[in-house]
Design a protein around this motif. Structure first.
Motif, PDB file in Angstrom:
ATOM      1  N   UNK A 181       7.770   9.478  -7.966  1.00  0.00           N
ATOM      2  CA  UNK A 181       8.814  10.463  -7.671  1.00  0.00           C
ATOM      3  C   UNK A 181       8.623  11.137  -6.319  1.00  0.00           C
ATOM      4  N   UNK A 182       7.427  11.034  -5.778  1.00  0.00           N
ATOM      5  CA  UNK A 182       7.165  11.592  -4.459  1.00  0.00           C
ATOM      6  C   UNK A 182       7.433  10.504  -3.425  1.00  0.00           C
ATOM      7  N   UNK A 183       7.991  10.909  -2.308  1.00  0.00           N
ATOM      8  CA  UNK A 183       8.469   9.957  -1.310  1.00  0.00           C
ATOM      9  C   UNK A 183       7.363   9.019  -0.797  1.00  0.00           C
ATOM     10  N   UNK A 184       7.634   7.736  -0.789  1.00  0.00           N
ATOM     11  CA  UNK A 184       6.754   6.738  -0.185  1.00  0.00           C
ATOM     12  C   UNK A 184       7.529   5.418  -0.084  1.00  0.00           C
ATOM     13  N   UNK A 185       7.127   4.526   0.811  1.00  0.00           N
ATOM     14  CA  UNK A 185       7.864   3.255   0.952  1.00  0.00           C
ATOM     15  C   UNK A 185       7.588   2.301  -0.217  1.00  0.00           C
ATOM     16  N   UNK A 229      -1.438   7.075  -3.927  1.00  0.00           N
ATOM     17  CA  UNK A 229      -1.322   8.516  -4.129  1.00  0.00           C
ATOM     18  C   UNK A 229      -2.042   9.249  -3.007  1.00  0.00           C
ATOM     19  N   UNK A 230      -1.783  10.547  -2.908  1.00  0.00           N
ATOM     20  CA  UNK A 230      -2.456  11.362  -1.912  1.00  0.00           C
ATOM     21  C   UNK A 230      -1.702  11.413  -0.606  1.00  0.00           C
ATOM     22  N   UNK A 231      -2.264  12.086   0.396  1.00  0.00           N
ATOM     23  CA  UNK A 231      -1.545  12.280   1.655  1.00  0.00           C
ATOM     24  C   UNK A 231      -1.251  10.985   2.400  1.00  0.00           C
ATOM     25  N   UNK A 232      -2.002   9.930   2.136  1.00  0.00           N
ATOM     26  CA  UNK A 232      -1.761   8.646   2.819  1.00  0.00           C
ATOM     27  C   UNK A 232      -0.912   7.702   1.965  1.00  0.00           C
ATOM     28  N   UNK A 288      -9.312  -0.358   6.348  1.00  0.00           N
ATOM     29  CA  UNK A 288      -8.771  -0.465   7.699  1.00  0.00           C
ATOM     30  C   UNK A 288      -7.257  -0.318   7.605  1.00  0.00           C
ATOM     31  N   UNK A 289      -6.772   0.827   8.057  1.00  0.00           N
ATOM     32  CA  UNK A 289      -5.331   1.081   7.982  1.00  0.00           C
ATOM     33  C   UNK A 289      -4.654   0.840   9.330  1.00  0.00           C
ATOM     34  N   UNK A 290      -5.360   0.112  10.211  1.00  0.00           N
ATOM     35  CA  UNK A 290      -4.776  -0.220  11.505  1.00  0.00           C
ATOM     36  C   UNK A 290      -4.994   0.864  12.536  1.00  0.00           C
ATOM     37  N   UNK A 291      -5.872   1.779  12.259  1.00  0.00           N
ATOM     38  CA  UNK A 291      -6.171   2.816  13.235  1.00  0.00           C
ATOM     39  C   UNK A 291      -7.442   2.432  13.998  1.00  0.00           C
ATOM     40  N   UNK A 334      -9.688   5.968  -6.423  1.00  0.00           N
ATOM     41  CA  UNK A 334      -8.620   6.023  -7.424  1.00  0.00           C
ATOM     42  C   UNK A 334      -7.233   6.074  -6.804  1.00  0.00           C
ATOM     43  N   UNK A 335      -7.162   6.327  -5.488  1.00  0.00           N
ATOM     44  CA  UNK A 335      -5.852   6.355  -4.828  1.00  0.00           C
ATOM     45  C   UNK A 335      -5.389   4.963  -4.420  1.00  0.00           C
ATOM     46  N   UNK A 336      -6.257   3.967  -4.580  1.00  0.00           N
ATOM     47  CA  UNK A 336      -5.942   2.631  -4.071  1.00  0.00           C
ATOM     48  C   UNK A 336      -5.432   1.699  -5.168  1.00  0.00           C
TER      49      UNK A 336
END
Lengths: 343, 494
Positions: free
Chosen positions: A243-247, A294-297, A325-328, A337-339
């Motif tokens: 329900x929280x915005x994400x792609x 989940x979470x800020x990312x 590695x998120x490409x940064x 647990x967020x993955x």
């Protein structure tokens, strides 16, 4: 049919939650109410669009003498007037059949009413169970892309991918050309676009996230539609992520792109998009591809590096972490647990 | 995980590994196992002739760990009752009446029994509980004797919802027995808590907040022999985030939130929290989690007034994964925010989740032995809370002197505030408290000398209002909550 990417032993990736991209031959439940008349039997094969049941509108209770029943009749059986009077008292002149509810004082009470709506098979499959007044269980011949929530439906139409995985569907993007389609809306859709989609004859929306308030409003609107005299075709919304915005997760979006133009259907129990899937279009993401759910990312995707052990995260909280590695510039630590990974 | 643990034991202490008969590195581990599991909360259709009776039945079922959905013949027609029972998610049906039946339900009973009997005949897998004088209609509800149906539900007869002391307790016990599988984790926690109270000779209150239900158990020494009876309740509404949280639940969590959010966004966050309960556990997700935990404990307390102990228990045990991510002192504060009982209590956390598995040990003696052996490691000590009621506002409320392990701490008492005294885990000290005016701290008085035990949060002196009073304005309320919390939560602003 599901892809099972191999995982390097000892990488730690096996402890990451596995998300199934598709579910083969899902068993879906299509609810019925007392008074609805099933038109299929267990074991029967059906094609998409086949009549499964006739749905009653404004069911009411009628009374029929017990001697009008065939021997062995019981609750849940369908009774139809054989033309003899039997001393029938009815609350409406046109009551001639209905679903038996219970027997009392030498009479049967039955649920009856006009049945203007047809419940059609959302996809081809085999009827596994028919429970009058309760529902029909259908084993789908194809596959399904699972979501986390759905309302309305079942609804069927051709899949139309309108925007990108992380875009918003605005009401201006909708026109009558999308009538009869199930539209992939991207990251988010607002209440105005939902209302317009429905008015334009769109059959369904597949979206990463919808505010629960908008879902509730649409559910209420759908209920009012079902009670009205001039009904629109069934409409459904499938929420893929939360329900929280994400792609939309990229492997799921790739899958939807591959299915564009095909007939698909949304059902609510379980929340799933039914598709006719061939192995060629099933994307197989690299085994080390992970997504932050989940979470800020939330919504970011990247490559698994390895377990990071117990680490300190935001608000001074210690959690089991992983390096991704998120490409940064360099890998970052994310709570384990967020993955999620795909399979 | 077990294999890795064995590797560590074999590597560090081969003699111990041999004594424990651990299998070789490539051997299969066939050690005794204790299994406790919590399953999804089943749904119970509660059916009665009148709304009043339905509410009584629902109250009994609510404390037995069922998620209830009710219907009554005075508000819904037979079609509605049939539809409810035929709903796919329903696992059992409770149909009942008063004993003797009330005047307004008597004329409806026979018809109601026929409706229920016909509906459950269409769902032979359902369990049916017939309560109160509705049992007089049992002939209608009894299922015909068919054999060979493995999934056939039971028909049970129970007392009326108003029977017993406290009212509804016998029916609650029956419903809990029907719900709980033999390895039910929450029933096992209740059993372990009772044995532990006996072993430690302490009055214990265990509060568990789980994904799909919550638990409250109040036990005194001597309760262990009574495996059932009043003293515990499993409450579906005590889940961290119940499914489809309504406005009341959302507002309850909003009331404990230190972050400004509107109701709709909070509801979205809560739904996502329910879907992935271990996700988003850091940053403001951690704060949200603790706000939700406080609200869940509040709901559990509100639904179990009969369990309210006469005074503060000696030991409060927090159980459930929600407490795992916050620092120990913050967990103590969260519990003290809601459990506003004047007195001195030690707080501890079931950090290894052992209460459940140990509670599955059937034999009372064996369970007692195991709990006694593990008593020192079983619980993570969070600290002690001294909670005084009736402290008058002013500059100075009195004085505290803590003596323990060769160290002495002194403190001037601050009315309306929270104060911390460092007292590490494992230490026991004597706290001499002298108040300027009489207060309630278990008993009423000005001078107290109490034994306190250390923990991660040390000794927490809580002189705030009982119950807590908050400013009317939301922003000031949040500021106050944040101020209390930040004092006990290291790194909260990171």
């Amino acid at each position: 049919m599901t892809a099972s990417p191999s995982i390097a032993a000892g990488s730690g990736l096996e402890v990451v939650a596995l998300r199934a991209l598709v579910r083969p031959a899902p068993l879906v439940w299509l609810p019925l109410a007392p008074g609805d008349r099933p038109r299929v039997t267990p074991g029967q094969s059906v094609l998409a669009g086949a009549l499964l049941a006739e749905r009653v509108r404004d069911a009411l209770i009628a009374t029929v003498p017990a001697d009008a029943m065939a021997p062995g009749t019981g609750p849940g059986d369908w009774w139809a007037d054989d033309g003899r009077r039997h001393g029938i008292r009815r609350t409406r002149a046109d009551v001639a059949e209905g679903e038996l509810l219970y027997r009392a004082d030498g009479e049967w009470r039955l649920a009856t009413g006009a049945r203007p709506e047809q419940l059609e098979a959302p996809a081809a499959g085999i009827v596994r169970e028919v429970r009058p007044g309760s529902g029909i269980s259908l084993e789908i011949a194809g596959a399904g892309i699972p979501g986390v929530a759905a309302i309305g439906g079942p609804a069927r139409g051709r899949l139309d991918v309108v925007g990108g995985a992380d875009g918003d569907l605005r009401s201006g993007s909708l026109d009558v050309a999308r009538s009869g389609a199930i539209v992939v809306a991207g990251s988010r859709i607002d209440a105005e676009a939902l209302t317009k989609a429905r008015a334009m004859g769109v059959r369904g929306i597949v979206v990463a996230g919808v505010a629960s308030r908008d879902l509730r409003d649409i559910a209420a609107s759908e209920a009012r539609q079902r009670a009205s005299l001039h009904r629109l075709p069934p409409f459904a919304i499938l929420v893929l992520e939360g329900h929280v915005r994400q792609p939309i997760a990229s492997p799921v979006f790739d899958l939807l792109l591959g299915l564009a133009g095909q007939e698909v259907a949304i059902v609510g129990d379980p929340p799933i998009l039914l598709v006719d899937l061939s192995a060629e279009i099933l994307p197989i993401p690299p085994p080390d591809r992970v997504r932050v759910r989940r979470g800020p990312l939330a919504g970011r995707e990247g490559r698994w590096i390895g377990l990071a052990g117990r680490r300190r995260f935001g608000a001074g909280v210690y959690l089991e972490g992983a390096r991704v590695d998120l490409g940064e510039d360099r890998p970052i630590s994310v709570p384990l647990a967020d993955l999620e990974r795909f399979g | 995980m077990i294999a890795r643990l064995f590797d560590v034991v074999r590597g560090t202490d081969p003699a111990l590994a041999s004594e424990l008969r651990l299998p070789d590195a490539d051997g299969d581990a066939e050690l005794p196992r204790l299994v406790a599991r919590t399953s999804a909360t089943p749904r119970l259709a509660v059916v009665a002739a009148t709304t009043r009776q339905r509410d009584l039945l629902t109250a009994a079922a609510d404390g037995a760990g069922w998620r209830t959905v009710g219907s009554s013949a005075d508000s819904v027609d037979q079609l509605g009752i049939t539809a409810l029972i035929l709903e796919r998610g329903i696992s059992a049906v409770l149909v009942g009446s008063g004993d003797p039946p009330w005047a307004d339900e008597r004329p409806r009973l026979a018809d109601l029994a026929r409706v229920v009997a016909a509906a459950v005949a269409r769902r032979p897998e359902l369990d049916v509980i017939v309560a109160g004088s509705m049992t007089d209609q049992a002939g209608l509800i009894q299922r015909p004797g068919e054999s060979g149906e493995a999934t056939r539900g039971a028909v049970l007869f129970g007392p009326a919802a108003g029977a017993g002391s406290p009212a509804g307790e016998p029916l609650r016990v029956l419903l809990e027995r029907l719900r709980a599988a033999p390895d039910d984790g929450r029933t096992a926690i209740v059993r372990a808590t009772r044995t532990l109270a006996d072993v430690l000779d302490r009055r214990i209150e265990t509060i568990e907040v789980g994904h799909d239900a919550g638990l409250r158990c109040v036990a005194r020494p001597g309760d262990a022999v009574a495996t059932e009876g009043p003293g515990s309740a499993i409450v579906a509404a005590g889940a961290l985030v119940p499914p489809d949280p309504d406005d009341e639940i959302v507002d309850g969590i909003l009331g404990w939130s230190t972050v400004a959010r509107d109701r709709h966004r909070l509801r979205d966050r809560l739904r996502d929290l329910r879907a992935v309960p271990w996700g988003d556990a850091d940053g403001d997700g951690a704060l949200l989690r603790m706000a939700a935990a406080r609200a869940a404990v509040g709901r559990i307390l509100a639904l179990t007034p009969a369990l309210e102990p006469a005074g503060a228990p000696d030991l409060v045990i927090a159980s459930g994964g929600v407490w795992a991510v916050a620092p120990g002192p913050a967990v103590t504060l969260a519990l003290a925010d809601v459990l506003r009982r004047p007195g001195v209590s030690q707080y501890a956390y079931d950090h290894a989740r052992l209460l459940g598995p140990l509670g599955t040990i059937e034999d009372e003696g064996e369970r007692r032995l195991m709990l006694r052996d593990l008593a020192d490691e079983l619980l993570l000590p969070l600290g002690s809370v001294v909670l005084a009621a009736g402290v008058r506002p002013g500059r100075d409320a009195g004085h505290l002197l803590v003596n323990g392990a060769g160290a002495t701490s002194e403190l001037d008492l601050m009315p309306g505030g929270l104060q911390l005294v460092d007292l590490p885990p494992g230490q026991v000290a004597t706290a001499a408290i002298r108040f300027r005016d009489p207060v309630t701290l278990g008993a009423r008085g000005r001078k107290f000398e109490v034994e306190v035990a250390g923990g991660l949060g040390g000794l927490l002196l809580d002189l705030r209002d009982v119950p807590l009073r908050f400013p009317e304005r939301g922003d000031r309320r949040r500021e106050l909550l944040a101020a209390w919390q930040s004092a006990l939560w290291t790194g909260i602003d990171e």
